[in-house]
Design a protein around this motif. Structure first.
Motif, PDB file in Angstrom:
ATOM      1  N   PRO A 194       0.707  -1.206  -0.070  1.00 56.47           N
ATOM      2  CA  PRO A 194       0.062  -0.029   0.134  1.00 56.47           C
ATOM      3  C   PRO A 194       0.871   1.159  -0.044  1.00 56.47           C
ATOM      4  O   PRO A 194       1.871   1.369   0.527  1.00 56.47           O
ATOM      5  CB  PRO A 194      -0.718  -0.305   1.569  1.00 56.47           C
ATOM      6  CG  PRO A 194       0.059  -0.739   2.138  1.00 56.47           C
ATOM      7  CD  PRO A 194       0.800  -1.863   1.310  1.00 56.47           C
ATOM      8  N   SER A 195       0.339   2.355  -0.828  1.00 60.23           N
ATOM      9  CA  SER A 195       1.067   3.687  -0.564  1.00 60.23           C
ATOM     10  C   SER A 195      -0.242   4.570  -0.459  1.00 60.23           C
ATOM     11  O   SER A 195      -1.133   4.631  -0.818  1.00 60.23           O
ATOM     12  CB  SER A 195       1.661   3.783  -1.810  1.00 60.23           C
ATOM     13  OG  SER A 195       2.687   2.913  -2.119  1.00 60.23           O
ATOM     14  N   LEU A 196       0.025   5.527   0.649  1.00 55.04           N
ATOM     15  CA  LEU A 196      -0.672   6.755   0.917  1.00 55.04           C
ATOM     16  C   LEU A 196       0.045   7.811   0.967  1.00 55.04           C
ATOM     17  O   LEU A 196       1.081   8.051   1.247  1.00 55.04           O
ATOM     18  CB  LEU A 196      -1.602   6.398   2.098  1.00 55.04           C
ATOM     19  CG  LEU A 196      -2.252   5.274   2.324  1.00 55.04           C
ATOM     20  CD1 LEU A 196      -1.490   4.383   3.078  1.00 55.04           C
ATOM     21  CD2 LEU A 196      -3.371   5.530   3.492  1.00 55.04           C
ATOM     22  N   THR A 197      -0.556   9.048   0.803  1.00 53.81           N
ATOM     23  CA  THR A 197       0.241  10.468   0.961  1.00 53.81           C
ATOM     24  C   THR A 197       0.454  10.515   2.269  1.00 53.81           C
ATOM     25  O   THR A 197      -0.855  10.358   3.358  1.00 53.81           O
ATOM     26  CB  THR A 197      -0.536  11.629   0.485  1.00 53.81           C
ATOM     27  OG1 THR A 197      -0.808  11.405  -1.032  1.00 53.81           O
ATOM     28  CG2 THR A 197       0.139  12.883   0.601  1.00 53.81           C
ATOM     29  N   PRO A 198       1.513  10.426   2.988  1.00 51.46           N
ATOM     30  CA  PRO A 198       1.943  10.540   4.488  1.00 51.46           C
ATOM     31  C   PRO A 198       1.075  11.508   5.097  1.00 51.46           C
ATOM     32  O   PRO A 198       1.101  12.886   4.435  1.00 51.46           O
ATOM     33  CB  PRO A 198       3.493  10.825   4.483  1.00 51.46           C
ATOM     34  CG  PRO A 198       3.932  10.272   3.146  1.00 51.46           C
ATOM     35  CD  PRO A 198       2.782  10.585   2.131  1.00 51.46           C
ATOM     36  N   LEU A 199       0.382  11.636   6.104  1.00 53.71           N
ATOM     37  CA  LEU A 199      -0.421  12.463   7.070  1.00 53.71           C
ATOM     38  C   LEU A 199       0.625  12.931   8.012  1.00 53.71           C
ATOM     39  O   LEU A 199       1.022  12.135   8.930  1.00 53.71           O
ATOM     40  CB  LEU A 199      -1.475  11.866   7.497  1.00 53.71           C
ATOM     41  CG  LEU A 199      -2.509  12.711   8.287  1.00 53.71           C
ATOM     42  CD1 LEU A 199      -3.916  12.201   8.135  1.00 53.71           C
ATOM     43  CD2 LEU A 199      -2.069  12.688   9.708  1.00 53.71           C
ATOM     44  N   ARG A 200       0.872  13.961   8.137  1.00 52.63           N
ATOM     45  CA  ARG A 200       1.751  14.709   9.142  1.00 52.63           C
ATOM     46  C   ARG A 200       1.372  15.999   9.724  1.00 52.63           C
ATOM     47  O   ARG A 200       1.958  16.564  10.685  1.00 52.63           O
ATOM     48  CB  ARG A 200       3.029  15.005   8.412  1.00 52.63           C
ATOM     49  CG  ARG A 200       3.806  13.868   7.699  1.00 52.63           C
ATOM     50  CD  ARG A 200       4.533  12.925   8.763  1.00 52.63           C
ATOM     51  NE  ARG A 200       4.671  11.652   8.113  1.00 52.63           N
ATOM     52  CZ  ARG A 200       6.119  11.179   7.380  1.00 52.63           C
ATOM     53  NH1 ARG A 200       7.038  12.327   7.597  1.00 52.63           N
ATOM     54  NH2 ARG A 200       6.190  10.102   7.100  1.00 52.63           N
ATOM     55  N   ALA A 201       0.166  16.673   9.433  1.00 51.59           N
ATOM     56  CA  ALA A 201      -0.105  18.012   9.679  1.00 51.59           C
ATOM     57  C   ALA A 201      -1.512  17.998  10.300  1.00 51.59           C
ATOM     58  O   ALA A 201      -2.528  17.048  10.178  1.00 51.59           O
ATOM     59  CB  ALA A 201       0.065  18.999   8.711  1.00 51.59           C
ATOM     60  N   VAL A 202      -1.507  19.130  11.334  1.00 51.72           N
ATOM     61  CA  VAL A 202      -2.930  19.206  11.790  1.00 51.72           C
ATOM     62  C   VAL A 202      -4.049  19.261  11.009  1.00 51.72           C
ATOM     63  O   VAL A 202      -5.302  18.612  11.080  1.00 51.72           O
ATOM     64  CB  VAL A 202      -2.786  20.285  12.987  1.00 51.72           C
ATOM     65  CG1 VAL A 202      -4.231  20.839  13.520  1.00 51.72           C
ATOM     66  CG2 VAL A 202      -2.095  20.092  14.122  1.00 51.72           C
ATOM     67  N   ASP A 203      -4.003  20.150  10.099  1.00 54.10           N
ATOM     68  CA  ASP A 203      -5.010  20.581   8.745  1.00 54.10           C
ATOM     69  C   ASP A 203      -5.301  19.060   8.190  1.00 54.10           C
ATOM     70  O   ASP A 203      -6.361  19.036   7.763  1.00 54.10           O
ATOM     71  CB  ASP A 203      -4.614  21.534   7.977  1.00 54.10           C
ATOM     72  CG  ASP A 203      -3.512  21.201   6.985  1.00 54.10           C
ATOM     73  OD1 ASP A 203      -2.357  20.539   7.622  1.00 54.10           O
ATOM     74  OD2 ASP A 203      -3.243  21.778   5.919  1.00 54.10           O
TER      75      ASP A 203
END
Length: 344
Positions: free
Chosen positions: A93-102
């Protein structure tokens, strides 16, 4: 008459024990490979009720398993929350990494259940087919547990050590905690919807629970799981919940004591004799044959299975693997295992 798997999951000593296998629907079956070739995109395959229900039912027709687990993926939930998701051969699997509050704030908490409607349709189709043709087989729904799903969302896929996830938990606990809260809330709603669609039991896969020290294990594995179980039991007190805290080691005792699950899944590394001492005798245990023993088959497989059965006799137990069926596994080995367990 209550089905044997449901009886065992609810804490009854059933012997011979019921059996089903993690990843029992998949690439080791030639009929699955033919079906999968019709839809190259894996996400689309999971969201196709006709093909996903067929994949769920294939091992039941072959082996008459006591449990049919929904064919889907734990990352369908983040996809439904609005994150992109791709699967590529040889990479996973590949996802766009989630790193921010928004990015956490933008997750679609209102619309995600509408996006999983095809999965719920699959559950309804499978339940109807089981009722008609395999009435002794129970339908199992599932989610990935919040910590494990968070690992994939933050890293953007699989990882050797999930360093970015552990860094966020340590350095940005408010952000990480908010993501865990969102996943806890939506996982509860998703499982309730699966039960309403026809699932008779549900399972939480916490594949990376063992990455955490005891304090983190309590905060990010035990407590979110307890909230999900409480949400399910408030609406459906008789639906059994299985928790699989993979690689938790001796923390399996804290998991059993603190989460409220009915049955605890043991991974390949767990010693059944030790697990039996750590988990209260009224609770079920599930597991935990090494998938490599199943791959090898024959006397090796039977000896390993026999040792597990001997360790579990006299308590609620469901025979399973300690991880999923491996793609090179000959189907006749699975048939041999099912026959062996049912002859003990």
């Amino acid at each position: 008459m209550v089905k044997s798997l449901l009886r065992a999951l609810k804490g009854e000593d059933v012997w011979p024990p019921p059996i089903w296998l993690m990843r029992q629907a998949g690439r080791y079956l030639p009929e699955y490979r033919r079906l999968r070739a019709e839809t190259p995109d894996f996400v689309s395959f999971c969201l196709d009720p006709q093909r996903a229900s067929e994949a769920t039912l294939q091992p039941i027709r072959r082996f008459a398993m006591d449990g049919a687990i929904l064919f889907s993926d734990i990352l369908i939930l983040p996809w439904a929350l609005g994150r992109d998701l791709r699967f590529t051969e040889g990479h996973g699997p590949s996802l766009t990494p989630l790193r921010a509050v928004d990015e956490v704030q933008s997750l679609d908490l209102e619309g995600f259940l509408g996006r999983v409607a095809p999965v719920l349709e699959t559950i309804g189709r499978v339940r109807a087919a089981l009722t008609a043709d395999h009435p002794a087989t129970s339908l199992i729904g599932f989610v990935g547990a919040p910590f494990t799903v968070a690992c994939y969302m933050i890293e953007g896929g699989g990882s050797k050590d999930f360093a970015a996830t552990r860094r966020m938990a340590a350095m940005e606990p408010a952000l990480f905690g908010r993501l865990i809260d969102v996943l806890t809330e939506t996982s509860t709603a998703y499982l309730l919807a699966q039960i309403e669609a026809g699932a008779e039991a549900v399972m939480l896969f916490d594949s990376w629970a063992g990455l955490l020290p005891p304090s983190g294990f309590q905060s990010y594995v035990v407590e979110p799981t307890a909230r999900i179980v409480a949400g399910i039991k408030a609406r459906y007190p008789d639906v059994p919940v299985v928790g699989f805290p993979r690689l938790a080691g001796t923390m399996i005792g804290a998991y059993a004591a603190g989460t409220g699950v009915d049955t605890v899944g043991m991974d390949t590394a767990a010693d059944p004799g030790v697990a039996r001492q750590l988990v209260p005798p009224h609770m079920g245990l599930q597991g935990n044959l090494d998938p490599f023993a199943l791959l090898q088959g024959g006397a090796v497989m039977e000896n390993e299975a026999r040792a597990i059965l001997e360790a579990m006799k006299g308590r609620p137990f469901v025979f399973n693997l300690g991880h999923g069926v491996m793609p090179p596994t000959p189907p006749e080995h699975v048939a041999g295992l099912v026959d062996f367990v049912r002859r003990v």
